[in-house]
Motif scaffolding. Structure first.
Motif, PDB file in Angstrom:
ATOM      1  N   LYS A  98       0.863  -1.195   0.000  1.00 20.57           N
ATOM      2  CA  LYS A  98       0.000   0.000   0.000  1.00 20.57           C
ATOM      3  C   LYS A  98       0.885   1.225   0.000  1.00 20.57           C
ATOM      4  CE  LYS A  98      -3.213   2.785  -0.235  1.00 20.57           C
ATOM      5  NZ  LYS A  98      -2.280   3.637  -0.991  1.00 20.57           N
ATOM      6  N   SER A  99       0.744   1.995  -1.027  1.00 23.18           N
ATOM      7  CA  SER A  99       1.619   3.132  -1.265  1.00 23.18           C
ATOM      8  C   SER A  99       1.356   4.282  -0.310  1.00 23.18           C
ATOM      9  CB  SER A  99       1.426   3.630  -2.698  1.00 23.18           C
ATOM     10  OG  SER A  99       0.094   4.076  -2.891  1.00 23.18           O
ATOM     11  N   LEU A 100       2.376   5.112  -0.148  1.00 28.55           N
ATOM     12  CA  LEU A 100       2.206   6.405   0.502  1.00 28.55           C
ATOM     13  C   LEU A 100       1.437   7.346  -0.422  1.00 28.55           C
ATOM     14  CD1 LEU A 100       2.829   8.478   2.754  1.00 28.55           C
ATOM     15  CD2 LEU A 100       5.017   8.911   1.616  1.00 28.55           C
ATOM     16  N   THR A 101       1.677   7.234  -1.712  1.00 28.95           N
ATOM     17  CA  THR A 101       0.919   8.019  -2.690  1.00 28.95           C
ATOM     18  C   THR A 101      -0.573   7.712  -2.561  1.00 28.95           C
ATOM     19  OG1 THR A 101       2.764   7.863  -4.247  1.00 28.95           O
ATOM     20  CG2 THR A 101       0.633   8.556  -5.129  1.00 28.95           C
ATOM     21  N   PRO A 102      -1.425   8.706  -2.387  1.00 34.08           N
ATOM     22  CA  PRO A 102      -2.864   8.455  -2.290  1.00 34.08           C
ATOM     23  C   PRO A 102      -3.386   7.659  -3.488  1.00 34.08           C
ATOM     24  CG  PRO A 102      -2.404  10.671  -1.564  1.00 34.08           C
ATOM     25  CD  PRO A 102      -1.109  10.136  -2.114  1.00 34.08           C
ATOM     26  N   SER A 103      -4.079   6.579  -3.189  1.00 35.51           N
ATOM     27  CA  SER A 103      -4.583   5.682  -4.227  1.00 35.51           C
ATOM     28  C   SER A 103      -5.607   4.763  -3.605  1.00 35.51           C
ATOM     29  CB  SER A 103      -3.441   4.841  -4.819  1.00 35.51           C
ATOM     30  OG  SER A 103      -3.009   3.876  -3.871  1.00 35.51           O
ATOM     31  N   LYS A 237      13.294   0.767  -5.468  1.00 35.19           N
ATOM     32  CA  LYS A 237      12.093   0.734  -6.308  1.00 35.19           C
ATOM     33  C   LYS A 237      10.974   1.552  -5.673  1.00 35.19           C
ATOM     34  CE  LYS A 237       8.745  -2.364  -8.519  1.00 35.19           C
ATOM     35  NZ  LYS A 237       8.869  -1.763  -9.850  1.00 35.19           N
ATOM     36  N   ILE A 238      10.824   1.436  -4.366  1.00 39.02           N
ATOM     37  CA  ILE A 238       9.797   2.197  -3.666  1.00 39.02           C
ATOM     38  C   ILE A 238      10.011   3.694  -3.867  1.00 39.02           C
ATOM     39  CG2 ILE A 238       8.970   2.850  -1.369  1.00 39.02           C
ATOM     40  CD1 ILE A 238       9.332  -0.072  -0.535  1.00 39.02           C
ATOM     41  N   ALA A 239      11.246   4.141  -3.718  1.00 35.62           N
ATOM     42  CA  ALA A 239      11.539   5.573  -3.870  1.00 35.62           C
ATOM     43  C   ALA A 239      11.186   6.075  -5.263  1.00 35.62           C
ATOM     44  CB  ALA A 239      13.019   5.828  -3.575  1.00 35.62           C
ATOM     45  N   VAL A 240      11.563   5.302  -6.288  1.00 28.81           N
ATOM     46  CA  VAL A 240      11.284   5.698  -7.669  1.00 28.81           C
ATOM     47  C   VAL A 240       9.785   5.709  -7.941  1.00 28.81           C
ATOM     48  CG1 VAL A 240      11.512   4.986 -10.078  1.00 28.81           C
ATOM     49  CG2 VAL A 240      13.509   4.938  -8.573  1.00 28.81           C
ATOM     50  N   GLU A 241       9.088   4.656  -7.525  1.00 27.86           N
ATOM     51  CA  GLU A 241       7.668   4.534  -7.822  1.00 27.86           C
ATOM     52  C   GLU A 241       6.835   5.548  -7.050  1.00 27.86           C
ATOM     53  OE1 GLU A 241       6.353   2.828 -10.149  1.00 27.86           O
ATOM     54  OE2 GLU A 241       8.172   1.779 -10.746  1.00 27.86           O
ATOM     55  N   GLU A 242       7.193   5.788  -5.784  1.00 24.66           N
ATOM     56  CA  GLU A 242       6.436   6.764  -5.000  1.00 24.66           C
ATOM     57  C   GLU A 242       6.617   8.169  -5.569  1.00 24.66           C
ATOM     58  OE1 GLU A 242       4.266   6.306  -2.699  1.00 24.66           O
ATOM     59  OE2 GLU A 242       4.621   4.352  -1.787  1.00 24.66           O
ATOM     60  N   LYS A 243       7.817   8.504  -5.991  1.00 25.51           N
ATOM     61  CA  LYS A 243       8.035   9.822  -6.591  1.00 25.51           C
ATOM     62  C   LYS A 243       7.205   9.976  -7.855  1.00 25.51           C
ATOM     63  CE  LYS A 243      11.934  10.747  -8.736  1.00 25.51           C
ATOM     64  NZ  LYS A 243      13.356  11.108  -8.989  1.00 25.51           N
ATOM     65  N   ARG A 244       7.199   8.966  -8.699  1.00 19.06           N
ATOM     66  CA  ARG A 244       6.407   9.011  -9.931  1.00 19.06           C
ATOM     67  C   ARG A 244       4.914   9.093  -9.602  1.00 19.06           C
ATOM     68  NH1 ARG A 244       4.017   5.300 -13.398  1.00 19.06           N
ATOM     69  NH2 ARG A 244       4.683   3.561 -12.076  1.00 19.06           N
ATOM     70  N   GLY A 245       4.490   8.323  -8.585  1.00 19.75           N
ATOM     71  CA  GLY A 245       3.087   8.341  -8.191  1.00 19.75           C
ATOM     72  C   GLY A 245       2.629   9.710  -7.712  1.00 19.75           C
ATOM     73  N   PHE A 246       3.445  10.352  -6.892  1.00 19.30           N
ATOM     74  CA  PHE A 246       3.086  11.687  -6.403  1.00 19.30           C
ATOM     75  C   PHE A 246       3.034  12.703  -7.539  1.00 19.30           C
ATOM     76  CE2 PHE A 246       3.854  10.293  -2.022  1.00 19.30           C
ATOM     77  CZ  PHE A 246       2.866  11.016  -1.356  1.00 19.30           C
ATOM     78  N   LYS A 279      15.258  14.964   0.708  1.00 25.45           N
ATOM     79  CA  LYS A 279      15.550  15.100  -0.719  1.00 25.45           C
ATOM     80  C   LYS A 279      14.300  14.908  -1.562  1.00 25.45           C
ATOM     81  CE  LYS A 279      18.551  13.214  -4.346  1.00 25.45           C
ATOM     82  NZ  LYS A 279      19.619  12.211  -4.638  1.00 25.45           N
ATOM     83  N   LEU A 280      13.539  13.854  -1.265  1.00 27.48           N
ATOM     84  CA  LEU A 280      12.306  13.597  -2.015  1.00 27.48           C
ATOM     85  C   LEU A 280      11.286  14.694  -1.749  1.00 27.48           C
ATOM     86  CD1 LEU A 280      10.510  11.852  -3.799  1.00 27.48           C
ATOM     87  CD2 LEU A 280       9.966  10.446  -1.803  1.00 27.48           C
ATOM     88  N   TYR A 281      11.210  15.137  -0.520  1.00 29.07           N
ATOM     89  CA  TYR A 281      10.280  16.207  -0.154  1.00 29.07           C
ATOM     90  C   TYR A 281      10.547  17.474  -0.974  1.00 29.07           C
ATOM     91  CZ  TYR A 281       7.725  19.358   3.050  1.00 29.07           C
ATOM     92  OH  TYR A 281       6.859  20.266   3.599  1.00 29.07           O
ATOM     93  N   VAL A 282      11.800  17.851  -1.080  1.00 26.42           N
ATOM     94  CA  VAL A 282      12.173  19.046  -1.844  1.00 26.42           C
ATOM     95  C   VAL A 282      11.858  18.856  -3.329  1.00 26.42           C
ATOM     96  CG1 VAL A 282      14.110  20.479  -2.599  1.00 26.42           C
ATOM     97  CG2 VAL A 282      13.903  19.816  -0.192  1.00 26.42           C
ATOM     98  N   LYS A 283      12.142  17.676  -3.852  1.00 28.94           N
ATOM     99  CA  LYS A 283      11.849  17.414  -5.263  1.00 28.94           C
ATOM    100  C   LYS A 283      10.351  17.550  -5.551  1.00 28.94           C
ATOM    101  CE  LYS A 283      15.716  14.437  -6.580  1.00 28.94           C
ATOM    102  NZ  LYS A 283      16.113  13.083  -7.065  1.00 28.94           N
ATOM    103  N   LEU A 284       9.532  17.047  -4.642  1.00 26.20           N
ATOM    104  CA  LEU A 284       8.090  17.136  -4.854  1.00 26.20           C
ATOM    105  C   LEU A 284       7.592  18.566  -4.706  1.00 26.20           C
ATOM    106  CD1 LEU A 284       6.832  13.877  -3.078  1.00 26.20           C
ATOM    107  CD2 LEU A 284       7.058  14.319  -5.532  1.00 26.20           C
ATOM    108  N   LEU A 285       8.174  19.324  -3.787  1.00 24.01           N
ATOM    109  CA  LEU A 285       7.807  20.734  -3.671  1.00 24.01           C
ATOM    110  C   LEU A 285       8.151  21.496  -4.947  1.00 24.01           C
ATOM    111  CD1 LEU A 285       8.870  21.610  -0.006  1.00 24.01           C
ATOM    112  CD2 LEU A 285       6.550  21.315  -0.886  1.00 24.01           C
TER     113      LEU A 285
END
Length: 296
Positions: A98-103, A237-246, A279-285
């Motif tokens: 179950k992803s962190l990305t809302p789904s 894989k989780i890091a890549v997929e969650e970033k793409r999902g967000f 790092k991921l937080y800043v990228k998403l911002l």
């Protein structure tokens, strides 16, 4: 002995499923069908009310636009709970991630087909697709432990329901209840997909803006516990997929006219998760700013 609970809005569908249950269940049962055509209460409120009125120790929450294809399925349900004493909820479609990305339960923006487990005949009401048997059983299991389930058909023990009921204060529509319920029950009990029971569903989900608003509520509630990874997906894989999902989620929210603040809060809220690195937080911002000011 099973208490079957249905939130009904269609008398013809209800009549059909009642006969189908009688023909296939194979054990003693009761049906608590709540006519929700006039009051149109949220499904969480209806399910909680009906569960409190039930008399058996196994509850089965089901949509009325389904058909049970397995004979003696009631005995199969009882057997699952007898043989798996920590089982809390059982369904026919679920995910081991179950992803962190809302789904929804199947994390539709996360490329991890090995996490999907389902056995269901699916019909399509909102598109021109053909009826199909949808089946995925990566480990060839009879019973697979998962994180969350599709709410089309959920069986649980009364003790699991008493531990965690449907959140009618948070969710007052018809979406997100299954995800929240499984995450809640899963704090104490195990959640399973069974491949031994086949149902047919006569409509697919409608993943519209109303659905997404409810899903965002669920994720705001559970983000500190997410993601849940029962399949052992690698951190990379989780890091890549969650970033793409967000990123895909932010694009969708922009298209559907969510406000900039609503979009921002999705990212801020996800900061509670252990996988949301700075790092991921800043990228998403930065991506949020790009979507806001440049579009998609």
């Amino acid at each position: 002995m099973i208490s079957i609970i249905i939130c009904s809005i269609n008398t013809a569908n209800l009549s059909d499923i009642k006969k189908n249950i009688s023909d296939t269940i194979g054990i003693e049962y009761e049906i608590i069908a709540v006519d929700n055509r006039v009051e149109s209460k949220g499904i969480c409120e209806v399910y909680n009310f009906a569960a409190r009125e039930s008399k058996f120790d196994i509850l089965c929450f089901m949509h009325e636009d389904i058909k049970m294809h397995s004979e003696n399925w009631g005995s199969k349900v009882l057997s699952i709970f007898r043989q798996n004493t920590n089982a809390g909820v059982v369904g026919v479609a679920g995910s081991t991630y179950k992803s962190l990305t809302p789904s929804s339960w199947h994390c539709y923006d996360i490329d991890a087909s090995e996490a999907l487990n389902y056995n269901i005949i699916q019909n399509y009401k909102y598109s021109q697709k053909e009826r199909v048997l949808e089946f995925s059983n990566p480990r060839q299991a009879d019973l697979e432990r998962v994180v969350c389930l599709d709410g089309v058909w959920l069986c649980c023990t009364k003790s699991a329901f008493n531990f965690y009921q449907f959140d009618e204060k948070l969710l007052n529509a018809f979406h997100g209840y299954d995800l929240d319920f499984c995450l809640g029950v899963g704090q104490k009990y195990s959640v399973f997909v069974t491949f031994d029971i086949l149902i047919e569903h006569f409509s697919e989900g409608n993943f519209n803006k109303i659905w997404l608003k409810e899903i965002l509520k669920v994720h705001q509630k559970w983000s500190s516990k997410l993601p849940v990874n029962l399949i052992g997906l690698r951190d990379e894989k989780i890091a890549v997929e969650e970033k793409r999902g967000f990123k895909n989620l932010l694009i969708r929210m922009h298209k559907e006219k969510f406000s900039a603040m609503e979009m921002l809060m999705v990212i801020v809220n996800a900061r509670k998760s252990k996988i949301m690195t700075f790092k991921l937080y800043v990228k998403l911002l930065n991506f949020w700013l790009k979507v806001i000011f440049r579009g998609h």
